[in-house]
Design an enzyme around this catalytic site. Structure first.
Site, PDB file in Angstrom:
ATOM      1  N   VAL A 151       9.385  -8.129   4.431  1.00 44.76           N
ATOM      2  CA  VAL A 151       9.042  -6.662   4.540  1.00 44.76           C
ATOM      3  C   VAL A 151       8.968  -6.083   3.058  1.00 44.76           C
ATOM      4  CG1 VAL A 151       9.787  -4.196   5.049  1.00 44.76           C
ATOM      5  CG2 VAL A 151      10.077  -6.323   6.888  1.00 44.76           C
ATOM      6  N   ALA A 152       9.731  -6.409   2.204  1.00 42.21           N
ATOM      7  CA  ALA A 152      10.008  -5.898   0.871  1.00 42.21           C
ATOM      8  C   ALA A 152       8.483  -6.090   0.029  1.00 42.21           C
ATOM      9  CB  ALA A 152      11.043  -6.321  -0.145  1.00 42.21           C
TER      10      ALA A 152
ATOM     11  N   GLU B  99       3.119  -1.750   2.928  1.00 40.15           N
ATOM     12  CA  GLU B  99       2.719  -1.194   4.165  1.00 40.15           C
ATOM     13  C   GLU B  99       1.921   0.246   4.066  1.00 40.15           C
ATOM     14  OE1 GLU B  99       6.604  -3.222   5.206  1.00 40.15           O
ATOM     15  OE2 GLU B  99       5.732  -1.960   3.715  1.00 40.15           O
TER      16      GLU B  99
ATOM     17  N   ASP C  98     -36.430   7.268  -7.986  1.00 40.83           N
ATOM     18  CA  ASP C  98     -37.609   8.046  -7.701  1.00 40.83           C
ATOM     19  C   ASP C  98     -37.722   9.045  -8.788  1.00 40.83           C
ATOM     20  OD1 ASP C  98     -40.179   8.158  -6.713  1.00 40.83           O
ATOM     21  OD2 ASP C  98     -39.577   8.673  -4.868  1.00 40.83           O
TER      22      ASP C  98
ATOM     23  N   ASP D 267     -36.936   8.318  -0.386  1.00 36.80           N
ATOM     24  CA  ASP D 267     -36.930   9.237   0.697  1.00 36.80           C
ATOM     25  C   ASP D 267     -38.049   9.100   1.837  1.00 36.80           C
ATOM     26  OD1 ASP D 267     -39.429   9.308  -0.788  1.00 36.80           O
ATOM     27  OD2 ASP D 267     -39.216  11.328  -1.403  1.00 36.80           O
TER      28      ASP D 267
ATOM     29  N   ASP E 165     -38.897   3.196   1.766  1.00 35.38           N
ATOM     30  CA  ASP E 165     -37.793   2.846   0.949  1.00 35.38           C
ATOM     31  C   ASP E 165     -36.769   2.139   1.766  1.00 35.38           C
ATOM     32  OD1 ASP E 165     -39.070   3.872  -1.371  1.00 35.38           O
ATOM     33  OD2 ASP E 165     -38.425   6.040  -0.616  1.00 35.38           O
TER      34      ASP E 165
ATOM     35  N   GLU F 250      12.942  -3.815  -4.664  1.00 34.62           N
ATOM     36  CA  GLU F 250      13.244  -3.937  -3.199  1.00 34.62           C
ATOM     37  C   GLU F 250      13.498  -5.335  -3.048  1.00 34.62           C
ATOM     38  OE1 GLU F 250       9.888  -2.760  -1.074  1.00 34.62           O
ATOM     39  OE2 GLU F 250      10.380  -0.306  -1.395  1.00 34.62           O
TER      40      GLU F 250
ATOM     41  N   THR G 212       9.132   7.762   1.733  1.00 32.66           N
ATOM     42  CA  THR G 212       9.223   8.655   0.453  1.00 32.66           C
ATOM     43  C   THR G 212       7.899   8.359  -0.489  1.00 32.66           C
ATOM     44  OG1 THR G 212      10.300   6.652  -0.325  1.00 32.66           O
ATOM     45  CG2 THR G 212      11.464   8.291   0.633  1.00 32.66           C
TER      46      THR G 212
END
Length: 904
Positions: A285-286, A290, A332, A618, A622, A687, A717
């Protein structure tokens, strides 16, 4: 049995009509209904089809196998087994939201073919059984004879057999002016789209009437070929997506490997199996970030919103970062570099030449402007219409007359007009009759041969002699060489009956009044944007369907390239190796008269050399290149639905400068992604280290941090400050550095060294100091038992220490190279708010009894809080000293090689 006709791909549509009818087994009277039905069975309906259809369940499932999604699933499972179902459900919600968003974005790309289909009409007038009938356009087959008239959308590729029409080919070749198509022109070798005897599916007839025999339908047409090119290949992941995927698989492997490896170590060190398993889960987990996926997603979404406010609508989140990687922009000309608004710049009359802005004092030039404006049908805004309407060239003439003090009001002009000889694409001129005056404007080569007189210097009528014609021709050539569009203006004074009797009779014996030259001026912001792109190391190529010298002149005006022009025909003769050498020289080039294949080929050649390509467009033509480019940029105002669907980004203002602003925003987003990745990764060390201390001591040192406290940090946090770093302002010199290499990762060795070795170890030392300080105050000895309150207070000190170090890391992460003072210590108000939330959240976990019970925390006293106060300053100070040393090192280029070697 019916006779066999040639397959569509084998038909030579440019052969004479008699031979074409023989090959198609058809006649000028069309096909019989039974034969048309048989051919419909053989060739299929005249519509665009998809090459393949994606299976959406598999496409949706793929979103859950992305590396970050897998890691988040692991985190959710661990949170569930860690007796934190609420956190587990929150992580699952993050997975579902990100998967849904990515799935919707990918499905949008499949709508390009549907948009192409909108260019095909629903019905057509076709001869069946010798009778002209209205039939569904999807039922047309090769050999059908169709009728084309003004206002029609052409239903299939066809060869003219009688009549003449003007056709708007802008959807296929990007040119704004209609072209002439006639039944029996001389055969001129050249590109298919320039063949004067052919018309194409999806284009529009703007004038005239004709009949044509269908040669190709459905996917065998030019627009069908473009649809096939649009479906070629697939959307590749952006550099950020590739780098994050690679990095997260590495992180996952490290996390799992560390957890599995330390499981037996913990057992051998004297821990029981239950404690060892808890330790291994905590280690995994450390190591799992996440908050990384939602933070990246939300940061990119913020970039999308910012670009939208600047005039660039981005359809795929990762495209924001890709923009920052751009090394080449293929743009263009019309409407992107220019205003798409014609403006008269030069005038010539009676041997005198003036800038249009200075012509107000010349009587002959004012008369020239008034005559040209009278020979129009357009309307300026406020003169009978709420907005400008009509041909851009005519609008320019009306503005010229108003500027020179001889305005032509639409109501007066139309009221005085007795006859209008509309613009004829074959003769390339237009005439109007007002009482006894005929006014003519058009191409010089069309108008001047009809003139036998001109105005001399004194303003009197004089014979148009050879020298006078030569002078006019020289002026026309000189204007054309500088990229100006030239119109000749003439008049005739005669009896109204003569002028209204017919065009051929009226348009003769003209008096040449003069010449006007106009240009579609560059946008004001474009030269500065091009200069900014050059400073940023970005190459700019112009790819246009327009005339080469005109495009080269505009390119030179805005600072692009060295006037190297390559036409579509020249490009077709080039081998791939020749094209690679051409593009590899680094010279900026104007590609003129470009076909869809040419644009696509240029894009693929650039990408094969490792470039990140932004391609503008455009028109329908293209779409293939827009889809193939790393960033397809469509025009929002002048662009077609096809281009907008195929593109990744749409410019709401059609402005090249917006592309450069988007590149700058992309670079800033990329830097900010690195900043919050640094911020998140820096917490892995404080951690992980407590778990290593716990394991290597064999349990003699109690576990300094619980799994739930880690999840509270990773999903609580750190999230808001990380998001605030995603909105950080740009560091000085952002657009003065070259594009980063395609293979340069968001997560590289320098970032990891700074995150883990510098910020991480500094934070870990401080956090463990706080942990052992609490244990020492409680009189703890290694291996001794701790009461529940004392242990809770010790782990709480570790948790609070990590939060305090996060604050210092957040300020340190705000800059990669510059000092914090250079961007302002308190300039990021979102970060200040995020830190305030972080402190409030941590205080709630520490001091509220209900949360204390869930997270295993206890209230801290004044002494512990006093010890925590300098943590942020110490963490930031260490990194600030490191960056100051790097700046001093970089300021001494002669020492750079040795320093670089030492760093590596």
């Amino acid at each position: 049995m019916a006779q066999t006709i040639l397959a569509p791909a084998e038909v030579d549509e440019r052969q004479p009509p008699t031979e074409l009818f023989r090959h198609l087994r058809s006649t000028p009277g069309g096909l019989r209904s039974r034969e048309a039905a048989r051919r419909l069975t053989v060739y299929g309906p005249n519509e665009l089809s998809r090459r393949h259809v994606r299976r959406w369940p598999r496409q949706l499932l793929a979103q859950f196998t992305q590396p970050l999604a897998v890691l988040l699933m692991v985190a959710a499972v661990l949170a569930w087994f860690g007796h934190a179902p609420a956190l587990g459900l929150a992580v699952v919600a993050v997975i579902l939201l990100n998967a849904a968003f990515a799935f919707v974005q990918e499905r949008q790309a499949e709508r390009a073919v549907e948009a192409l289909a909108a260019f095909l009409p629903l019905s057509a007038r076709v001869y069946r059984d010798g009778v002209l009938v209205e039939a569904p356009a999807r039922d047309l087959v090769p050999g059908d004879v169709v009728e084309i008239a003004e206002g029609d959308r052409i239903s299939a590729d066809a060869r003219m057999i009688d009549g003449s029409v003007a056709v708007d080919l802008s959807t296929l070749n990007g040119e704004s002016l209609p072209v002439v198509r006639a039944a029996d022109p001389e055969h001129v070798p050249g590109p298919l789209l320039e063949a004067r005897e052919l018309v194409f599916s999806g284009t529009s007839c703007t004038a005239g009437q004709a009949r044509a025999v269908v040669t190709h339908t459905g996917m065998h047409t030019e627009i069908g070929r473009i649809a096939a090119l649009s479906q070629r290949g697939h959307t590749e992941p952006s550099p950020l997506e590739r780098q994050v995927r690679k990095a997260t698989w590495i992180i996952a492997a490290v996390a799992v490997a560390a957890g599995v490896a330390f499981l037996p170590i913990g057992v051998l060190a004297g821990l029981g199996w239950a404690a060892a398993i808890t330790f291994s889960i905590g280690l995994i987990v450390a190591n799992v970030p996440e908050g990384l996926l939602p933070t990246i997603t939300l940061a990119l979404a913020a970039g999308v919103r910012e670009l939208a406010r600047a005039g660039a609508v981005v359809k795929r989140l990762s495209a924001v970062e890709t923009l920052g990687s751009t090394t080449v922009i293929c743009t263009d000309k019309t409407g992107t570099l220019t205003e798409n608004r014609m403006r008269v710049t030069r005038m010539w009359a009676a041997g005198r030449e003036r800038d249009a802005a200075d012509a107000g004092g010349d009587r002959l030039l004012r008369e020239l402007a008034a005559a040209a404006a009278t020979c129009t049908t357009a309307h300026l805004a406020g003169d009978g219409t709420p907005a400008d309407s009509g041909d851009p060239t005519e609008l320019a003439l009306l503005r010229l007359a108003a500027t020179l003090g001889v305005p032509v009001r639409a109501a007066d002009r139309d009221g005085a007009r007795t006859t209008l000889y509309a613009f004829d694409p074959r003769t390339r001129r237009m005439s109007t009759v007002c009482g006894g005056h005929l006014y003519v404007k058009g191409a010089p080569e069309s108008v001047i041969p009809l003139c036998d007189r001109h105005l001399d210097v004194a303003g009197r009528f004089a014979a148009l002699t050879g020298p006078a014609r030569a002078e006019a021709a020289e002026v026309v050539d000189r204007y054309a060489r500088t990229g100006l569009r030239v119109l000749a203006v003439a008049q005739r004074v005669a009896a109204p009956a003569v002028l209204n009797a017919g065009r051929d009779a009226a348009e003769s014996g003209l008096t040449l009044l003069g010449l006007v030259a106009m240009v579609d001026p560059p946008r004001h912001a474009v030269p500065e944007a091009v200069a900014a792109a050059h400073r940023a190391g970005i190459t700019v190529h112009v790819i246009t369907g327009d005339y080469g010298p005109t495009a080269a002149e505009i390119a030179a005006e805005v600072g692009i390239g060295g006037r190297r022009v390559v036409t579509g025909a020249e490009l077709e003769r080039m081998s791939d190796a020749d094209l690679d050498r051409l593009l590899g020289d680094g010279e900026e080039i104007v590609f003129a008269r470009s076909s869809p294949e040419s644009k696509l080929r240029i894009c693929e050649a650039l990408r094969s050399e490792g470039h990140i390509v932004a391609m503008t467009g455009d028109g329908v033509n293209d779409a293939p290149a827009l889809r193939r480019a790393d960033i397809g940029v469509a025009m929002g105002r002048s662009g077609t639905d096809v281009a907008r669907e195929a593109a990744t980004m749409v410019l709401t203002d059609d402005n090249f400068a917006t592309i450069v602003r988007a590149v700058e925003a992309g670079r800033r987003v990329y830097d900010n992604v690195r900043k919050f990745v640094l911020y998140i990764f820096a917490h892995a060390v404080p951690e992980v280290v407590p778990f290593l201390i716990f394991a290597l001591s064999g349990g003699a040192v109690p576990l300094p941090l619980t799994v739930l406290q880690i999840l509270a940090i990773d999903l609580g946090t750190e999230t808001l400050p990380a998001l605030a770093l995603g909105r950080e302002r740009a560091e000085p010199g952002l657009m003065d550095r070259p594009p980063r290499p395609r293979r340069a990762g968001v997560i590289d060795a320098r970032l990891l060294w700074r995150a883990w070795a510098l910020l991480g170890i500094t934070s870990a030392v401080l956090v463990l100091a706080g942990f052992f300080f609490v244990l020492w105050r409680d009189g703890w000895q290694p291996g001794a038992e701790l009461t529940g309150t004392a242990y809770a207070r010790a782990t709480t000190m570790t948790f609070a220490g990590i939060v305090a170090c996060q604050i210092g890391t957040a300020f340190a992460s705000r800059t990669d190279h510059a000092s914090l003072r250079s961007i302002g210590v308190f300039s990021n108000r979102l970060l200040l708010g995020g830190i305030a939330f972080e402190l409030a959240f941590a205080a709630a976990l520490i001091y509220l009894p209900p949360l204390q019970a869930v997270f295993g925390t206890a209230a801290l006293g004044a002494a512990e809080l006093a010890l925590l106060l300098p943590f942020p300053l110490l963490v930031w100070g260490v990194d600030e000293i490191h960056r100051a040393r790097r700046r001093r090192r970089d300021a001494r280029p002669e020492e750079a090689p040795s320093c670089s070697f030492a760093t590596s």
